[in-house]
Each structure stands twice: as structure tokens, then as C-alpha cells.
Write a protein that holds these residues in place. Structure first.
Motif, short mmCIF file in Angstrom:
data_model
loop_
_atom_site.label_atom_id
_atom_site.label_comp_id
_atom_site.label_asym_id
_atom_site.label_seq_id
_atom_site.Cartn_x
_atom_site.Cartn_y
_atom_site.Cartn_z
N ASP A 12 44.25 36.73 43.61
CA ASP A 12 44.57 38.15 43.62
C ASP A 12 43.57 39.00 44.38
O ASP A 12 43.87 40.13 44.76
N GLU A 99 52.14 32.56 46.84
CA GLU A 99 52.66 32.75 45.48
C GLU A 99 53.18 31.47 44.85
O GLU A 99 53.31 31.37 43.64
N HIS A 132 41.79 38.74 37.34
CA HIS A 132 42.76 38.20 38.30
C HIS A 132 43.27 36.83 37.88
O HIS A 132 42.68 36.16 37.04
N ARG A 133 44.37 36.41 38.54
CA ARG A 133 44.89 35.05 38.35
C ARG A 133 44.03 34.10 39.17
O ARG A 133 43.68 34.38 40.30
#
Length: 141
Positions: A12, A99, A132-133
């Protein structure tokens, strides 16, 4: 002799955020007495080296695919130009290759470790710290 690196990748973080987040995490790692040989703060495809990129998991429907045309969107994402989307044969939606969940990760911030112990716990700690991821990539050269 083979070399193993375990990357915890912030998927991210933007290019602008990466240096400040790197400093924040580096400080935390030092405070926790965890040795960190280096931090990547530029657009990078964190790959598995000799390992395979797949399987791919669609970020929309969760379908798993083993043979998708990943090279052109990966090159487009890395260059920051062109179409980096990958279409899902199951649901028909397209998303950036970044993604999709696979054996690789795409990001501007990555933390490399030579030992894989406690990676899941460390990933969770760094996710809490950055907000964040994060994904773990095992690079084997």
C-alpha cells in the motif's frame, strides 16, 4: 550455494510515503533488536527468484488460476507505464497485477530478512505499525 531472502512487502505504500515509513520501521526494528540489512524504497517487483510466480488468486472473486499471462502486466507495473491489469477468466474483472495474490509482491517498500523465523508475527507487527497490507515473499536464488 543458494541464497534465501524473506521479504515483507508493503503493498500500500506510495513512492512518496516509502522513505518515511522505512525510517519508522527501521527505528522500530532497532528498538526491538532485530537486525535489518537493508530496506528497499523504490518501485520493485519482489519475486521468488528460482521459484514460480503462481498460482494467482483473483482479488475480486478469489478464484485460483495457475497459468495467466503475467509477464506483460508485470513489466507495465514495473515501468510505471502502460496497462498493468490482469483479467480473471472466472469472473471477467480486471485488476492491476499488484492486486492479485501470488508468489510475488509489487511495492515501493520492502524489508528483507535472511531468516524466515517468526515472519508471520513480524508481518503482523509491521502491518500494525504502518497501517498497510503486507505480503511475504520467499526469494530463493
Amino acid at each position: 550455494m543458494s541464497v534465501h531472502t524473506y521479504w515483507i512487502v508493503d503493498i500500500d505504500a506510495t513512492a512518496g510515503e516509502a522513505p518515511a515509513l522505512a525510517d519508522k520501521v527501521r527505528q522500530w526494528l532497532v528498538e526491538q533488536e532485530i537486525i535489518q540489512p537493508g530496506i528497499v524504497t523504490e518501485r520493485t517487483v519482489f519475486h521468488a527468484g528460482e521459484g514460480d510466480v503462481g498460482p494467482f488468486v483473483c482479488p475480486h472473486c478469489g478464484a485460483t488460476h495457475f497459468d495467466l499471462p503475467w509477464s506483460p502486466p508485470t513489466e507495465a507495473w514495473y515501468e510505471g507505464e502502460g496497462d498493468s491489469s490482469l483479467g480473471c477468466p472466472a469472473c471477467g474483472t480486471s485488476s492491476s497485477i499488484a492486486e492479485w495474490q501470488s508468489g510475488w509482491a509489487y511495492g515501493h517498500l520492502g524489508f528483507g530478512f535472511v531468516e524466515g523465523r517468526m515472519l508471520d508475527k513480524l508481518r503482523d507487527e509491521l502491518a500494525a505499525l504502518t497501517g498497510h497490507r503486507l505480503r511475504v515473499v520467499h526469494e530463493h536464488l
